[in-house]
Scaffold this active site. Structure first.
Site, short mmCIF file in Angstrom:
data_model
loop_
_atom_site.label_atom_id
_atom_site.label_comp_id
_atom_site.label_asym_id
_atom_site.label_seq_id
_atom_site.Cartn_x
_atom_site.Cartn_y
_atom_site.Cartn_z
N GLU A 93 0.83 -1.21 0.00
CA GLU A 93 0.00 0.00 0.00
C GLU A 93 0.86 1.26 0.00
OE1 GLU A 93 -3.14 0.12 -0.50
OE2 GLU A 93 -3.92 -1.84 0.08
N ARG A 97 0.71 3.79 -3.27
CA ARG A 97 0.11 5.11 -3.04
C ARG A 97 1.16 6.19 -2.81
NH1 ARG A 97 -5.74 3.91 -0.25
NH2 ARG A 97 -5.61 1.65 -0.37
N ASP A 226 -4.62 -9.85 -8.52
CA ASP A 226 -4.83 -8.81 -9.56
C ASP A 226 -3.61 -8.08 -10.13
OD1 ASP A 226 -4.65 -7.47 -7.10
OD2 ASP A 226 -6.63 -6.55 -7.20
N GLU A 360 -12.11 0.29 -10.55
CA GLU A 360 -11.74 -0.68 -11.60
C GLU A 360 -12.66 -0.68 -12.82
OE1 GLU A 360 -11.91 -1.41 -8.34
OE2 GLU A 360 -9.75 -1.54 -7.91
#
Ligand code: DMJ
Length: 466
Positions: A93, A97, A226, A360
């Site tokens: 994360e 980010r 993913d 998405e």
């Protein structure tokens, strides 16, 4: 009916302004905003690193030409963004980010502070790779350098989508710092993966960083898997199509996914199921919907004359994900939808009916629009804008929804930082000209932070450090 293009662009600018102004008013300097209670929201994903929304939003502010806001965000980064904290963070994360956000802000604006902060943070993440195999830990204390994995992960494993989603940022960190360690760390991850046997050519979501063995044989193109697949393709694209290893790993993986995970419902909807030790669970997550855009983006390089087929696959996934939105009463999609028990593209479990401002589906519309120019993708994007305005917009910003099938909405009271970095940026790009961040020159990290394609003759590091 969709209003004129210019007003659509202005609408996105106004949405960003509403999200940003409220964050600034009620949660400035904290990670995220609680738009109903009008206060800060702290997520343990970032430990006590602060300012996630500011760093995630920098490039969107820049692209939308919100100059004042960009300036105040930059000043906050200069004065307050501090990585010398005793914090246990999620490596993934923080990478997508914070490192991604800082890198994009640097490449777009050329401001040195962003490069400096990105490299400083990258260095703090390096101890995560101190494992017997070099597969990084999921969690790291950036003060002590001690790492560990999520307690819930199968057999003490690291997660495919987490250790597989560092590549783009780390290649740029080496490029911008001259420190080759970053690139070495992510290239080693591939080496470990390439040595392992893969069940049916598929990559399980769990890999133990000590033994180098797979955990449970669960395979997903949604959560836990993913962006690993996304980064194989994008690594190849970002290398100016020289990273042959990334290319091969991507197209081989897509082949296995098509054979074992992609199915068509009796109603004619193509979906990507989850694979559990050879058995299919006929469920698709909102997260999985990014794959429509990925297939289309990779179509051009597809082997064996499969370009048209990959575009078609992207279009089919886009259609299915649009159906998952259209079959709710709010016209916003659920977290997961099923193709069993007599339903298609509908959430059947109460705890899968929420929508947390995720990007998405809109991301896939944006890729499909750029690659086909079929106007339906802009129409679908506009439907999402109307639904966001009707159900997610509140006085204090934008909030997620607990049940998209129930119009008496109940808000979750979180304005996720990815709403500003991804959802609003992809909407803006969907209605902009193709020459705004053109795909030949830019690759988007998994948090929608654009990174430039690196060409062999790009000039040296010093050139880029200017
Ligand atoms: C974002 O942080 C990224 O898009 C990530 O790849 C998946 N989860 C969120 C958005 O849904």
């Amino acid at each position: 009916r969709m209003p004129l293009l210019l007003s659509v662009i202005i609408a996105h600018f106004l949405m960003m302004k509403h999200a940003w102004d409220n964050y600034k008013r009620y949660a400035w300097g904290l990670n995220e905003l609680k738009p109903i209670s009008k206060q800060g929201h702290s997520s343990n994903l970032f430990g006590n690193i602060q300012g996630a929304t500011i760093v995630d939003a920098l490039d969107t502010l820049y692209i939308m030409e919100m100059k004042e806001e960009f300036k105040e965000a930059k000043e906050w980064v200069e004065k307050n963004l501090d990585f010398n904290v005793n914090a246990e963070i999620s490596v993934f994360e923080v990478n997508i980010r914070f490192v991604g956000g800082l890198l994009s802000a640097y490449y777009l604006s050329g401001e040195e502070i962003f490069r400096k902060k990105a490299v400083e943070l990258g260095e703090k993440l390096l101890p995560a790779f101190n494992t017997p195999t070099g597969i990084p830990w999921a969690l790291l204390n950036i003060k002590s350098g001690i790492g560990r994995n999520w307690p819930w992960a199968s057999g003490g494993s690291s997660i495919l989508a987490e250790f597989g989603t560092l590549h783009l940022e780390f290649i740029h960190l080496s490029h911008l710092s001259g420190n080759l360690l970053f690139a070495e760390k992510v290239m080693n991850i591939r080496k470990v993966l390439n040595r392992l046997d893969k069940p049916e050519g598929l990559y399980p979501n769990y890999l133990n960083p000590s033994s180098g063995q797979w955990g449970q044989h669960h395979v997903s193109i949604g959560g836990l898997g993913d962006s690993f697949y996304e980064y194989l393709l994008k690594a190849w694209l970002m290398s100016g199509k020289t990273d042959e290893e990334g290319r091969k790993m991507y197209y081989d993986a897509v082949q296995a996914i098509e054979t074992h995970l992609i199915r068509k419902s009796s109603g004619g909807l193509t979906y990507i199921a989850e694979w559990k030790g050879g058995l299919l669970e006929h469920k698709m997550g909102h997260l999985t919907c990014f794959a429509g855009g990925m297939f289309a983006l990779g179509a051009d390089g597809a082997p064996n004359d499969k370009t048209g087929h990959h575009i078609e696959l992207g279009a089919e996934i886009a259609r299915t994900c649009h159906e998952s939105y259209d079959r709710t009463s709010m016209k916003l999609g659920p977290e997961a939808f099923r193709f069993d028990g007599g339903v298609e593209a509908i959430a059947t479990r109460q705890n899968e009916k929420y929508y947390i401002l995720r990007p998405e589906v809109i991301e896939t519309y944006m890729y499909m629009w750029r690659l086909t120019h079929d106007p339906k993708y802009r129409q679908w994007g506009w439907e999402a804008v109307e639904a966001l305005e009707k159900y997610c917009r509140v006085d204090g910003g934008y909030s997620g929804i607990r049940d998209v099938y129930n119009n008496h909405q109940s808000h979750d009271d979180v304005q996720q930082s990815f709403f500003l970095s991804e959802t609003l940026k992809y909407l803006y790009l969907l209605f902009s000209e193709d020459d705004l961040l053109p795909f030949e020159h830019w690759v988007f990290n998994t948090e929608a932070h654009p990174l430039p394609v690196l060409h062999k003759d790009d000039g040296n590091k010093e050139e880029n450090q200017k």
